[in-house]
Design an enzyme around this catalytic site. Structure first.
Site, PDB file in Angstrom:
ATOM      1  N   HIS A  31      -2.650   5.943   1.441  1.00 23.55           N
ATOM      2  CA  HIS A  31      -1.485   5.065   1.223  1.00 23.55           C
ATOM      3  C   HIS A  31      -1.000   5.166  -0.226  1.00 23.55           C
ATOM      4  O   HIS A  31      -0.911   4.168  -0.955  1.00 23.55           O
ATOM      5  CB  HIS A  31      -1.827   3.624   1.569  1.00 23.55           C
ATOM      6  CG  HIS A  31      -0.630   2.839   2.016  1.00 23.55           C
ATOM      7  ND1 HIS A  31      -0.681   1.863   2.989  1.00 23.55           N
ATOM      8  CD2 HIS A  31       0.673   2.882   1.624  1.00 23.55           C
ATOM      9  CE1 HIS A  31       0.524   1.339   3.170  1.00 23.55           C
ATOM     10  NE2 HIS A  31       1.355   1.949   2.360  1.00 23.55           N
TER      11      HIS A  31
ATOM     12  N   GLU B 121      -6.166   0.046   8.121  1.00 22.58           N
ATOM     13  CA  GLU B 121      -6.421   0.402   6.730  1.00 22.58           C
ATOM     14  C   GLU B 121      -7.300  -0.653   6.080  1.00 22.58           C
ATOM     15  O   GLU B 121      -7.170  -1.838   6.402  1.00 22.58           O
ATOM     16  CB  GLU B 121      -5.091   0.543   5.968  1.00 22.58           C
ATOM     17  CG  GLU B 121      -4.247   1.703   6.441  1.00 22.58           C
ATOM     18  CD  GLU B 121      -2.977   1.903   5.606  1.00 22.58           C
ATOM     19  OE1 GLU B 121      -2.731   1.102   4.671  1.00 22.58           O
ATOM     20  OE2 GLU B 121      -2.230   2.852   5.894  1.00 22.58           O
TER      21      GLU B 121
END
Length: 525
Positions: A278, A260
């Site tokens: 997220h 990420e």
């Protein structure tokens, strides 16, 4: 007057609480590391979210810093060992966004069931493809819950309200807690075979990494739908892509990714795949909750020394700390050891102290045992919140104090009861205050607990140690220390070896082929 810096954007409620408690606060966000280094020395406390990176270099410049508070769960952006070395307490707020994350998982499940994102895109493109988007009901379906802790239990309650059946896999879920939650406790293979939807709510550890591997995804029933709003790395993303392409997996929804920010992924563009960036904790309510909690925790510590949700400090007074520190190190290692060796659901745990240990405050010792026991199952556990997590999971915790003095001047014993029976380990402190294991499952054995170790149970027979040494030598593994214990000549023997290299699954597999080996596994401390 203490002074706190808020270096990331968070709810104004945090600054309001600091000022109401008589603490001076500055809200200065968006600083570069060099800019932060230039000002951090003026502050006693630092309140952050995920943007600020508290590195060793930042901490070296933080000459007055006493406490760091992370408004949220993850503390990957804080160098905790460096903070500990500087005497800086690191806190987080592990329960402030539980409901928000659970609700996001439920929302993802509905989005999968009714193909909402794809149907929306099609409709807004003017296609009106009504027959293309044939969804499924969630009512009556089976939800497989991997991880039944705080967030998982909330998901379970919501799913039961939707008239779903819930099966749960969690090593720490007791039968009593499962009944209380209204779920059926099962092993992982059973969950994979029965679940229509699978949702993950477990931290990323060595034990949970790729828990939905290619092998385990192949065990799922055809048409399964998978949701992960917990941690990237729990699902093998390449194998998930293959399952979606083959049609074995009907749909998948990920809020988290192995890497990420996920700017690219083999999953992007795959039919029946939904992704969000997220967002599990991203609601206004959750942001306010964690901001309030971090401000209250930092204020308590700076004004009165109160410690809540600390990741590197036990809950104890300044007077007790010097005497208890070596005992807590011993207790955490014993808890970690029994947690790695005891398989099956834990029903109860007994922490016994005798000799000099019986004269001390036992609560920090218990907290350290529980933190060691549960750290492989939770990435937010610490000596402060470990007792709460144990209670939440239905673990019966008993503290026993013996005023007698036995074979050792001081002794700590940890006994866990599982569905496979009782397992007990005991340790002491040597004259230099170093922790030492002295008993393992009723067998006398003296060993340090540090680094990478090999644990082997074998038949006590001539030639075994030679064969083991040859196997390790062929694998290029150097032995640091070697500890041996046995019940009786020719009976069951235990070996604990510290090694200079990581214990791989291939090495364990080779050791298990040696004649006389009953159990072999790697341990880490």
């Amino acid at each position: 007057m203490p002074k706190v810096l808020i270096s990331d954007k968070m709810s104004p409620k945090a600054a309001e609480i600091f000022r109401a408690r008589g603490i001076e606060v500055d809200e200065i966000t968006g600083k570069t590391p060099e800019e932060l280094k230039a000002i951090i020395g003026d502050y006693d406390g630092l309140a952050i979210r995920s943007s600020t990176k508290v590195t060793k270099e930042i901490l070296e410049a933080a000459t007055n810093l006493k406490v760091i508070g992370r408004a949220g769960i993850g503390v990957d952006n804080v160098d905790i060992p460096a903070a500990s070395a500087k005497g800086v307490v690191v806190m987080n707020t592990p329960f402030g966004n539980s409901i928000t994350t659970a609700e996001h998982a439920i929302a993802m499940m509905f989005a999968l069931a009714r193909q909402i994102p794809e149907a929306d895109a099609s409709t807004q493109a003017g296609k009106w493809e009504k027959s293309k988007f044939m969804g499924v009901e969630v009512t009556g379906k089976t939800l497989g819950l991997i991880g039944a802790g705080n967030i998982g239990s909330i998901v379970a309650s919501r799913a039961l309200g939707l008239k779903m059946k819930v099966v749960a896999y969690d090593p720490f879920l007791t039968p009593e807690r499962a009944i209380e939650m209204g779920v059926e406790k099962v092993d992982l293979d059973t969950l994979l075979a029965r679940a229509d939807f699978i949702t993950l709510h477990t931290p990323l550890t060595d034990q949970t990494r790729n828990i939905l591997s290619a092998e385990n995804l192949a065990k799922t029933r055809k048409g399964v739908r998978i949701i992960n709003c917990a941690r990237g790395g729990l699902v093998d993303e390449d194998a998930l892509k293959q399952g979606l392409d083959s049609g074995h997996i009907a749909g998948a929804a990920l809020d988290v990714f192995k890497t990420e920010p996920a700017k690219e992924s083999p999953l992007f563009g795959t039919p029946n795949f939904i992704s969000t960036p997220h967002l599990g904790a991203s609601t206004s309510e959750a942001q306010v909750n964690v901001a309030i909690q971090v401000a209250e925790q930092l204020s308590d510590y700076l004004l009165s020394g109160g410690v809540t949700n600390a990741l590197n400090m036990p809950s104890l007074s300044a007077e007790e700390a010097p005497r208890l520190k070596p005992y807590m190190a011993l207790a955490e290692k014993l808890g970690s050891l029994v947690g790695q060796l005891a398989h099956g659901a834990l029903d109860s745990i007994a922490i016994e102290v005798e000799g000099a240990a019986a004269e001390l405050n036992q609560k920090p010792i218990t907290g350290a045992v529980l933190a060691g026991l549960m750290k492989r199952y939770s990435d937010t556990v610490n000596m402060v919140n470990a007792p709460f997590l144990a209670k939440e999971r239905g673990l019966d915790v008993r503290e026993v104090r013996h005023e007698r003095e036995g074979d050792y001047h001081t002794l700590v014993r940890v006994t866990v009861s599982t569905d496979a029976g009782e397992r007990s380990v005991a340790g002491t402190l040597f004259g230099d205050a170093k922790p030492r294991l002295v008993e393992l499952f009723g067998i006398k054995v003296e060993a340090d607990l540090a680094g990478d170790m090999l644990y082997i149970v074998n038949e006590d027979a001539p030639g075994f140690i030679g064969r083991l040494g040859t196997t390790l030598g062929e694998a290029g593994i150097n032995i640091g220390t070697f500890h041996l214990g046995r019940r009786e000549s020719g009976g069951e023997a235990i070996l604990l070896l510290s090694v200079d290299h990581e214990v791989t699954s291939d090495l364990i597999a080779r050791i298990r082929t040696l004649p006389g080996v009953r159990t072999a596994m790697g341990l880490g401390f």
